[in-house]
Design a protein around this motif. Structure first.
Motif, PDB file in Angstrom:
ATOM      1  N   GLY A 167       0.824  -1.201   0.000  1.00 31.70           N
ATOM      2  CA  GLY A 167       0.000   0.000   0.000  1.00 31.70           C
ATOM      3  C   GLY A 167       0.859   1.253   0.000  1.00 31.70           C
ATOM      4  O   GLY A 167       1.963   1.267   0.543  1.00 31.70           O
ATOM      5  N   GLY A 168       0.381   2.308  -0.612  1.00 29.77           N
ATOM      6  CA  GLY A 168       1.084   3.581  -0.644  1.00 29.77           C
ATOM      7  C   GLY A 168       0.704   4.353  -1.887  1.00 29.77           C
ATOM      8  O   GLY A 168      -0.009   3.864  -2.763  1.00 29.77           O
ATOM      9  N   THR A 169       1.172   5.584  -1.963  1.00 34.01           N
ATOM     10  CA  THR A 169       0.959   6.427  -3.140  1.00 34.01           C
ATOM     11  C   THR A 169       2.132   6.223  -4.088  1.00 34.01           C
ATOM     12  O   THR A 169       3.276   6.527  -3.742  1.00 34.01           O
ATOM     13  CB  THR A 169       0.833   7.911  -2.739  1.00 34.01           C
ATOM     14  OG1 THR A 169      -0.263   8.061  -1.857  1.00 34.01           O
ATOM     15  CG2 THR A 169       0.631   8.790  -3.965  1.00 34.01           C
ATOM     16  N   TYR A 170       1.833   5.695  -5.251  1.00 36.21           N
ATOM     17  CA  TYR A 170       2.869   5.419  -6.251  1.00 36.21           C
ATOM     18  C   TYR A 170       2.982   6.607  -7.189  1.00 36.21           C
ATOM     19  O   TYR A 170       1.980   7.178  -7.636  1.00 36.21           O
ATOM     20  CB  TYR A 170       2.499   4.158  -7.055  1.00 36.21           C
ATOM     21  CG  TYR A 170       2.719   2.880  -6.278  1.00 36.21           C
ATOM     22  CD1 TYR A 170       3.813   2.061  -6.551  1.00 36.21           C
ATOM     23  CD2 TYR A 170       1.839   2.498  -5.272  1.00 36.21           C
ATOM     24  CE1 TYR A 170       4.018   0.900  -5.839  1.00 36.21           C
ATOM     25  CE2 TYR A 170       2.034   1.332  -4.547  1.00 36.21           C
ATOM     26  CZ  TYR A 170       3.128   0.533  -4.845  1.00 36.21           C
ATOM     27  OH  TYR A 170       3.344  -0.622  -4.135  1.00 36.21           O
ATOM     28  N   THR A 171       4.235   6.949  -7.507  1.00 30.89           N
ATOM     29  CA  THR A 171       4.496   8.080  -8.392  1.00 30.89           C
ATOM     30  C   THR A 171       5.424   7.620  -9.512  1.00 30.89           C
ATOM     31  O   THR A 171       6.423   6.938  -9.257  1.00 30.89           O
ATOM     32  CB  THR A 171       5.161   9.236  -7.615  1.00 30.89           C
ATOM     33  OG1 THR A 171       4.288   9.618  -6.547  1.00 30.89           O
ATOM     34  CG2 THR A 171       5.394  10.429  -8.522  1.00 30.89           C
ATOM     35  N   GLY A 172       5.088   8.020 -10.723  1.00 27.92           N
ATOM     36  CA  GLY A 172       5.923   7.754 -11.891  1.00 27.92           C
ATOM     37  C   GLY A 172       5.800   8.912 -12.856  1.00 27.92           C
ATOM     38  O   GLY A 172       5.029   9.855 -12.630  1.00 27.92           O
ATOM     39  N   VAL A 173       6.531   8.834 -13.940  1.00 28.99           N
ATOM     40  CA  VAL A 173       6.547   9.914 -14.914  1.00 28.99           C
ATOM     41  C   VAL A 173       6.244   9.350 -16.307  1.00 28.99           C
ATOM     42  O   VAL A 173       6.892   8.410 -16.752  1.00 28.99           O
ATOM     43  CB  VAL A 173       7.906  10.641 -14.947  1.00 28.99           C
ATOM     44  CG1 VAL A 173       7.935  11.722 -16.023  1.00 28.99           C
ATOM     45  CG2 VAL A 173       8.224  11.236 -13.579  1.00 28.99           C
ATOM     46  N   ILE A 174       5.248   9.922 -16.965  1.00 29.69           N
ATOM     47  CA  ILE A 174       4.944   9.629 -18.368  1.00 29.69           C
ATOM     48  C   ILE A 174       5.548  10.786 -19.172  1.00 29.69           C
ATOM     49  O   ILE A 174       5.219  11.945 -18.930  1.00 29.69           O
ATOM     50  CB  ILE A 174       3.422   9.529 -18.622  1.00 29.69           C
ATOM     51  CG1 ILE A 174       2.788   8.457 -17.732  1.00 29.69           C
ATOM     52  CG2 ILE A 174       3.143   9.295 -20.104  1.00 29.69           C
ATOM     53  CD1 ILE A 174       3.271   7.059 -17.987  1.00 29.69           C
ATOM     54  N   THR A 175       6.421  10.463 -20.106  1.00 29.30           N
ATOM     55  CA  THR A 175       7.126  11.484 -20.885  1.00 29.30           C
ATOM     56  C   THR A 175       6.673  11.433 -22.340  1.00 29.30           C
ATOM     57  O   THR A 175       6.763  10.385 -22.984  1.00 29.30           O
ATOM     58  CB  THR A 175       8.650  11.281 -20.810  1.00 29.30           C
ATOM     59  OG1 THR A 175       9.047  11.322 -19.443  1.00 29.30           O
ATOM     60  CG2 THR A 175       9.375  12.348 -21.605  1.00 29.30           C
ATOM     61  N   HIS A 176       6.181  12.559 -22.839  1.00 25.03           N
ATOM     62  CA  HIS A 176       5.855  12.728 -24.260  1.00 25.03           C
ATOM     63  C   HIS A 176       6.940  13.608 -24.872  1.00 25.03           C
ATOM     64  O   HIS A 176       7.254  14.671 -24.330  1.00 25.03           O
ATOM     65  CB  HIS A 176       4.499  13.431 -24.430  1.00 25.03           C
ATOM     66  CG  HIS A 176       3.328  12.597 -24.084  1.00 25.03           C
ATOM     67  ND1 HIS A 176       2.796  12.529 -22.816  1.00 25.03           N
ATOM     68  CD2 HIS A 176       2.554  11.781 -24.851  1.00 25.03           C
ATOM     69  CE1 HIS A 176       1.757  11.717 -22.814  1.00 25.03           C
ATOM     70  NE2 HIS A 176       1.578  11.247 -24.035  1.00 25.03           N
ATOM     71  N   SER A 177       7.504  13.189 -26.002  1.00 26.33           N
ATOM     72  CA  SER A 177       8.549  13.950 -26.691  1.00 26.33           C
ATOM     73  C   SER A 177       8.171  14.113 -28.156  1.00 26.33           C
ATOM     74  O   SER A 177       7.774  13.136 -28.785  1.00 26.33           O
ATOM     75  CB  SER A 177       9.891  13.224 -26.602  1.00 26.33           C
ATOM     76  OG  SER A 177      10.261  13.003 -25.265  1.00 26.33           O
ATOM     77  N   VAL A 178       8.316  15.328 -28.681  1.00 24.67           N
ATOM     78  CA  VAL A 178       7.969  15.587 -30.079  1.00 24.67           C
ATOM     79  C   VAL A 178       9.232  15.923 -30.870  1.00 24.67           C
ATOM     80  O   VAL A 178      10.126  16.623 -30.380  1.00 24.67           O
ATOM     81  CB  VAL A 178       6.922  16.710 -30.207  1.00 24.67           C
ATOM     82  CG1 VAL A 178       7.455  18.051 -29.733  1.00 24.67           C
ATOM     83  CG2 VAL A 178       6.381  16.797 -31.618  1.00 24.67           C
ATOM     84  N   ALA A 179       9.293  15.413 -32.079  1.00 24.04           N
ATOM     85  CA  ALA A 179      10.421  15.713 -32.971  1.00 24.04           C
ATOM     86  C   ALA A 179       9.896  15.685 -34.405  1.00 24.04           C
ATOM     87  O   ALA A 179       8.890  15.103 -34.713  1.00 24.04           O
ATOM     88  CB  ALA A 179      11.532  14.688 -32.816  1.00 24.04           C
TER      89      ALA A 179
END
Length: 179
Positions: A167-179
Motif C-alpha cells: 500500500g502507498g501512493t505510487y508516483t511515476g513519470v509519463i514522458t511525451h517527446s515531439v520531434a
C-alpha cells in the motif's frame, strides 16, 4: 632642363586623356532575408491522480489533453510524438514498492482537436490498440501537410497493479517527446 620636364608632363597628360574610362553595363546585388519561424512544442498536464485501487487490480484513467503546436511554418510540417514511462514507486522503491513500465499500458485515442492542414494519425486509436510502455512508443504523428498546425488528444493509462504490491501512493513519470 625645363624642356625635358615639360615634355614629360605633356606626355603623361596625353596618356591620361587618351585612355577612355571602362564602365560596367550592369551590376548585381545579392539580397537575402529570413522568414522567421517559431518552435515545435508539446504541452502536457503537469500532474494527474488516477485515484485508488487495490493490489492485484487495474487502475485506468485519462491523463488530460496533450497538445503539439507546430509553428515552424514548414513546407513539410510533419512530426512524431513518442511516449515512455518510468517505473512507479512508493516508499523506498523496493521490489514490492515498484510497478515496472511493462505493467503500464497507453493508448492515445483519436484527436480531440486539430488545426492546419494535413493528416494526423493516432498511435493507438482505441483501447484494443493499447501498448505497454516498457519501450518508447509512437503516441501520435502528423504525416503530411505544411504550415503551422496543432493536434490535441487525451490519452488513457491502464496500470496493472501486482498482487504483491504494498500500500502507498505510487508516483511515476509519463514522458511525451515531439520531434
Amino acid at each position: 632642363m625645363r624642356k625635358p620636364l615639360l615634355a614629360l608632363a605633356a606626355g603623361a597628360a596625353l596618356l591620361a586623356v587618351a585612355s577612355p574610362a571602362a564602365a560596367a553595363p550592369s551590376g548585381d546585388t545579392i539580397v537575402t532575408f529570413t522568414v522567421s519561424t517559431a518552435n515545435l512544442d508539446i504541452n502536457v498536464p503537469p500532474a494527474v491522480n488516477l485515484g485508488a485501487v487495490f493490489a492485484g487490480s487495474t487502475d485506468t484513467g485519462q491523463l488530460g489533453n496533450v497538445t503539439v503546436s507546430d509553428n515552424r511554418a514548414a513546407l513539410s510540417a510533419t512530426w512524431r510524438v513518442t511516449v515512455s514511462s518510468s517505473a512507479f514507486t512508493t516508499g523506498g522503491g523496493t521490489g514490492p514498492e515498484t510497478i515496472l513500465p511493462n505493467l503500464v499500458a497507453y493508448w492515445s485515442g483519436p484527436a480531440v482537436a486539430t488545426t492546419g492542414g494535413g493528416t494526423v494519425v493516432p498511435g493507438q486509436p482505441t483501447a484494443a490498440d493499447a501498448v505497454t510502455l516498457d519501450v518508447p512508443r509512437i503516441a501520435f504523428s502528423k504525416t503530411s501537410g505544411s504550415g503551422d498546425n496543432t493536434a490535441t488528444w487525451n490519452p488513457t493509462l491502464r496500470i496493472t497493479v501486482p498482487a504483491g504490491a504494498v500500500g502507498g501512493t505510487y508516483t511515476g513519470v509519463i514522458t511525451h517527446s515531439v520531434a
